[in-house]
Design an enzyme around this catalytic site. Sequence first.
Site, PDB file in Angstrom:
ATOM      1  N   GLY A 117      -5.313  -4.663   7.185  1.00 47.52           N
ATOM      2  CA  GLY A 117      -6.505  -3.605   7.161  1.00 47.52           C
ATOM      3  C   GLY A 117      -7.822  -4.058   7.868  1.00 47.52           C
ATOM      4  O   GLY A 117      -8.344  -3.342   8.679  1.00 47.52           O
ATOM      5  N   THR A 171       0.712  -1.191   0.158  1.00 50.80           N
ATOM      6  CA  THR A 171      -0.001  -0.035  -0.011  1.00 50.80           C
ATOM      7  C   THR A 171       0.749   1.264  -0.013  1.00 50.80           C
ATOM      8  O   THR A 171       1.910   1.409   0.527  1.00 50.80           O
ATOM      9  CB  THR A 171      -0.882   0.146   1.298  1.00 50.80           C
ATOM     10  OG1 THR A 171      -1.730  -0.993   1.166  1.00 50.80           O
ATOM     11  CG2 THR A 171      -1.743   1.232   1.527  1.00 50.80           C
ATOM     12  N   ARG A 214     -14.530  -6.875  -0.681  1.00 48.47           N
ATOM     13  CA  ARG A 214     -13.802  -6.583   0.671  1.00 48.47           C
ATOM     14  C   ARG A 214     -13.430  -5.201   0.454  1.00 48.47           C
ATOM     15  O   ARG A 214     -12.488  -4.885  -0.539  1.00 48.47           O
ATOM     16  CB  ARG A 214     -12.720  -7.471   0.768  1.00 48.47           C
ATOM     17  CG  ARG A 214     -12.081  -7.447   2.079  1.00 48.47           C
ATOM     18  CD  ARG A 214     -10.707  -6.619   1.893  1.00 48.47           C
ATOM     19  NE  ARG A 214      -9.937  -6.619   3.344  1.00 48.47           N
ATOM     20  CZ  ARG A 214      -8.688  -5.911   3.090  1.00 48.47           C
ATOM     21  NH1 ARG A 214      -8.388  -5.054   2.172  1.00 48.47           N
ATOM     22  NH2 ARG A 214      -7.990  -5.744   4.107  1.00 48.47           N
ATOM     23  N   VAL A 215     -13.605  -4.281   1.504  1.00 49.69           N
ATOM     24  CA  VAL A 215     -13.007  -3.186   1.518  1.00 49.69           C
ATOM     25  C   VAL A 215     -12.072  -2.918   2.683  1.00 49.69           C
ATOM     26  O   VAL A 215     -12.575  -3.252   3.851  1.00 49.69           O
ATOM     27  CB  VAL A 215     -14.132  -2.108   1.534  1.00 49.69           C
ATOM     28  CG1 VAL A 215     -13.540  -0.595   1.857  1.00 49.69           C
ATOM     29  CG2 VAL A 215     -14.806  -1.917   0.138  1.00 49.69           C
ATOM     30  N   GLY A 224      -0.908  -1.911   6.241  1.00 51.19           N
ATOM     31  CA  GLY A 224      -0.751  -3.305   7.260  1.00 51.19           C
ATOM     32  C   GLY A 224      -2.097  -4.308   7.103  1.00 51.19           C
ATOM     33  O   GLY A 224      -2.957  -3.943   6.181  1.00 51.19           O
TER      34      GLY A 224
HETATM   35  N1  ASP Z   1      -4.081  -2.038   4.708  1.00 51.73           N
HETATM   36  C1  ASP Z   1      -4.250  -2.632   3.302  1.00 51.73           C
HETATM   37  C2  ASP Z   1      -5.602  -3.474   3.129  1.00 51.73           C
HETATM   38  O1  ASP Z   1      -5.702  -4.183   4.271  1.00 51.73           O
HETATM   39  C3  ASP Z   1      -3.008  -3.444   2.728  1.00 51.73           C
HETATM   40  C4  ASP Z   1      -1.719  -3.046   3.149  1.00 51.73           C
HETATM   41  O2  ASP Z   1      -1.588  -2.096   3.764  1.00 51.73           O
HETATM   42  O3  ASP Z   1      -0.918  -3.691   2.734  1.00 51.73           O
HETATM   43  O4  ASP Z   1      -6.207  -3.407   2.365  1.00 51.73           O
END
Ligand code: ASP
Length: 277
Positions: free
Chosen positions: A184, A132, A159-160, A182
């Site tokens: 989410g 991300t 999925r959000v 991370g």
């Molecule tokens: N936070 C993001 C999500 O869960 C993924 C990520 O940051 O790697 O969609």
Amino acid sequence: MGAIVVHGGAGKWKREKLKDVKEVLKESALKGAELLRSGKVVDACEEAVKVLEDSGLFNAGRGSVRNSRGEVEMDASIMVSDGRAGAVGAVKGVKNPISLARWVMEKTKHTLIVGLEGNLELEGSEEGSGDTVGCVVTDGRLVVAGTSTGGIKGKLPGRVGDSAVIGAGTYAWGRGGASATGDGDEIIKVCLSFFVVSLIDLGLSPMKACEAGIDLLLRRTKGKGGVVALDLEGNLGYAHNTKSMPVCYVGPDGKPSLLGFEVEEETEEGNEGHESR
Ligand code: ASP
């Protein structure tokens, strides 16, 4: 006056990709810093994130991972410390989700719109390169935070994650702004960015606020992640409980500094991204 910080997510990285990651993060931060000098703080956030989305190096925009149906569905959000905010969830066929989030903020009366579809063919990334992306920027008067992602590899369609949720992946209010990355599904439960910004607004340094945020994430959910933040003076906050979290910060002196590559450069492990459970 002013400062900007951009991040490339809290995942694991292949060593051979790190050189390119450093270059692109620097390019993104310097592009934002240039816009900041001409007084365009919201443009600075959007354009800095666009550089990362367009690079294909991160799990955002062109480099987004695919869901369990093999499609690319992306989340993004942007918020200004005066209370304006816009976000999109599970959008498809769009080159720059961060621009769509800004469109929601500026051109609609809503805060979050899901399921929008553009007509671009987005191939997505097989291996889940990078992670991300996000940006926090301040001109000393306002703080703007933005985040963009392809989410987690193999996620269920629709999925959000936190990156589309104001208060979780992105927040700015009063004296501070933050962008998180991370797990989410866990970050949403502790409203990570809201928590960090609230601590800054109460007088904590951005660094202490980010450390407290990651501590909370771990204690409450065992989630893995990272967060960056700035206050109005441009002081940097940065914490993660993952191996690495590449970051580029351009402070009031205008010089870019790269952080968060240390551990990963000593390992042979590749990026695994955040997989769907
Ligand atoms: N936070 C993001 C999500 O869960 C993924 C990520 O940051 O790697 O969609």
